[in-house]
Enzyme design. Sequence first.
Site, PDB file in Angstrom:
ATOM      1  N   ASP A  84       4.829   4.944  -6.416  1.00 33.55           N
ATOM      2  CA  ASP A  84       4.835   3.762  -6.580  1.00 33.55           C
ATOM      3  C   ASP A  84       6.142   3.449  -7.810  1.00 33.55           C
ATOM      4  O   ASP A  84       6.634   4.952  -8.477  1.00 33.55           O
ATOM      5  CB  ASP A  84       3.785   2.584  -6.155  1.00 33.55           C
ATOM      6  CG  ASP A  84       4.672   1.468  -6.115  1.00 33.55           C
ATOM      7  OD1 ASP A  84       5.044   0.733  -6.670  1.00 33.55           O
ATOM      8  OD2 ASP A  84       3.261   1.074  -4.636  1.00 33.55           O
TER       9      ASP A  84
ATOM     10  N   ILE B 158       0.498  -1.394  -0.118  1.00 31.08           N
ATOM     11  CA  ILE B 158       0.390  -0.003  -0.085  1.00 31.08           C
ATOM     12  C   ILE B 158       1.353   1.557  -0.305  1.00 31.08           C
ATOM     13  O   ILE B 158       0.625   2.376  -0.834  1.00 31.08           O
ATOM     14  CB  ILE B 158      -0.805  -0.023   0.812  1.00 31.08           C
ATOM     15  CG1 ILE B 158      -0.019  -0.544   2.608  1.00 31.08           C
ATOM     16  CG2 ILE B 158      -1.623  -1.706   1.088  1.00 31.08           C
ATOM     17  CD1 ILE B 158      -1.259   0.192   3.545  1.00 31.08           C
ATOM     18  N   LYS B 159       2.181   1.142   0.437  1.00 35.28           N
ATOM     19  CA  LYS B 159       2.993   2.201   0.290  1.00 35.28           C
ATOM     20  C   LYS B 159       2.169   3.515   1.174  1.00 35.28           C
ATOM     21  O   LYS B 159       2.834   4.354   0.892  1.00 35.28           O
ATOM     22  CB  LYS B 159       4.138   2.856  -0.783  1.00 35.28           C
ATOM     23  CG  LYS B 159       4.122   1.226  -1.514  1.00 35.28           C
ATOM     24  CD  LYS B 159       5.149   1.275  -2.896  1.00 35.28           C
ATOM     25  CE  LYS B 159       6.368   0.108  -3.045  1.00 35.28           C
ATOM     26  NZ  LYS B 159       5.710  -0.784  -3.431  1.00 35.28           N
ATOM     27  N   ARG B 160       1.542   3.318   2.089  1.00 40.79           N
ATOM     28  CA  ARG B 160       1.093   4.434   2.583  1.00 40.79           C
ATOM     29  C   ARG B 160       2.186   5.223   3.902  1.00 40.79           C
ATOM     30  O   ARG B 160       3.122   4.901   3.923  1.00 40.79           O
ATOM     31  CB  ARG B 160      -0.050   4.014   3.629  1.00 40.79           C
ATOM     32  CG  ARG B 160      -1.593   3.380   2.164  1.00 40.79           C
ATOM     33  CD  ARG B 160      -1.732   4.409   1.476  1.00 40.79           C
ATOM     34  NE  ARG B 160      -2.802   3.829   1.168  1.00 40.79           N
ATOM     35  CZ  ARG B 160      -3.289   3.494   0.146  1.00 40.79           C
ATOM     36  NH1 ARG B 160      -2.405   2.918  -1.026  1.00 40.79           N
ATOM     37  NH2 ARG B 160      -4.745   3.347  -0.398  1.00 40.79           N
TER      38      ARG B 160
ATOM     39  N   THR C 250       3.599  -2.325   3.784  1.00 36.33           N
ATOM     40  CA  THR C 250       4.514  -1.533   2.760  1.00 36.33           C
ATOM     41  C   THR C 250       4.224  -0.282   3.089  1.00 36.33           C
ATOM     42  O   THR C 250       3.006   0.596   3.044  1.00 36.33           O
ATOM     43  CB  THR C 250       4.779  -1.301   1.785  1.00 36.33           C
ATOM     44  OG1 THR C 250       3.985  -1.599   0.506  1.00 36.33           O
ATOM     45  CG2 THR C 250       5.764  -3.019   1.408  1.00 36.33           C
TER      46      THR C 250
END
Lengths: 308, 308
Positions: B108, A104-106, A140
Amino acid sequence: MIQKLISKIKSTNAPIVVGLDPMMNYIPEHIQQKAFAEYGETLEGAAEAIWQYNKEIVDNVFDLIPAVKPQIAMYEQFGLEGLKAFKKTVDYCKEKDLVVIGDIKRGDIGSTSAAYAVGHIGKVQVGSRTYAPFDEDFVTVNPYLGTDGVKPFVDVCKAEKKGLFILVKTSNPSSGEFQDQLVNGRPLYELVGEQVARWGEECMGDDYSYVGAVVGATYPEQGRVLRRIMPKSFILVPGYGAQGGKGADLVHFFNEDGLGAIVNSSRGIIAAYKQEKYEKYGAENFGEASRAAVEDMIADISQALNNR
Amino acid sequence: MIQKLISKIKSTNAPIVVGLDPMMNYIPEHIQQKAFAEYGETLEGAAEAIWQYNKEIVDNVFDLIPAVKPQIAMYEQFGLEGLKAFKKTVDYCKEKDLVVIGDIKRGDIGSTSAAYAVGHIGKVQVGSRTYAPFDEDFVTVNPYLGTDGVKPFVDVCKAEKKGLFILVKTSNPSSGEFQDQLVNGRPLYELVGEQVARWGEECMGDDYSYVGAVVGATYPEQGRVLRRIMPKSFILVPGYGAQGGKGADLVHFFNEDGLGAIVNSSRGIIAAYKQEKYEKYGAENFGEASRAAVEDMIADISQALNNR
């Protein structure tokens, strides 16, 4: 959750994760047509196609692997319907006893990161009740905002025994633009790696921390350095296969104990049927092609680890 | 969309944006109880409370302001139901002719950023048809992955005439941990700011670019420098009010033309009824308290700009 991940890596002998990143052009025609016949060429139809595609891949590979990593963007691009397919995929993979890494790369300021953390790996309060809305096992996290953007995720990890992989050195070609900038003679990603090690100290499993890192397979030399900087952090390694990383590049990401890294492949597995090597399976049997690609990936990595 | 934002800032004389970041503890009891009576203490109940709360605030302030900024984390924490309330809020604000800045902080590798971009500000293809799933006007983007993580957002912006605000120097206390690290004697955020200016060159409106930046009100001196580095970029300035930023701190974020910045306040507006200053409105009239807080914020910023 790091203990479960490690025990599953040991039992499958496969330090790998399959990236469930369904692009529409990966999904075989027959799956798309069936979904569109039922729901039309709508967001709901796209979501159904994604779900059926994922399900068949998971059914074919779940016994070989410890974990999956759905990339939420590939679902979010289809709006709410896509996110329903994400949630269905997470739930199904957990039923199959797979560890689910939500990619999710938050990352945001403290109170906002706390909201992401409860939504994805924790529990949210509604009146007198609590719910675990997305309920992934790991997520993530982007570190650009520093400690107070990461800490709420770490706190939820500790409470829920979940895990994190924090972006340190990403696999993409321009990752160096900011991440490689030298700070007192050392690249920024090393500073981030040191912080990951520090954040992880307070959430230790038996041998490894609940707080891991993301380092791209496409940067093996940087992987070697970061392995030393973060000895107790599991490294999630994207970029194997389609992005160019090879088995031999990966050995530096592992510790002497043969652990410490988990290698992701997405397109190389889920769209294996499109490669010459697996085309004999045909689009109808894409799930079997994925299974063969997983077996080959496990063999490639095992061989590389044995030869080091 | 930058042209619409500028024209609305001029017509309202209010370079401000209201952050629709509904925490459950901001939402008055009577709103919560009504929602829970209908849907129970469920995720759906929480989503309904959020939606009713947002609607009343928007109804009270829409004519005073050019834009709103819903923070998606505050919705995502309630899972799919929360995200439905996010989408409903976006749609309602657009009906009210407000510019909607989706505070999503995504970012991303290239193909993944492309998915986020089409999902939030572009159109996604499903068979022979296209859909605009979330359809915000602007989104915020995290730059940690460098150009190839940002470029897909820029491309969609150009095609759809939408806009971006890229994180440069965030408002939180630990933002300096990585962002302030010196690279050849200059802080990293300046390098990021230079890239924002470069990315923005290819998407110019009349005077300002479609590609803007986020710089926290809590760092006015850095704002002064970044204003010069990115002369054509609008700066979204969070951190006013509850986070500590004051009107006088904000003047450096604006250009000589009185434009170039838009200041966000979230809690200070949406939970105004909880402040001593506005408690006379009472929880029942929280929307009117928000309106009064917006009027005061506009006056504070106008005065600061007039006094410079």
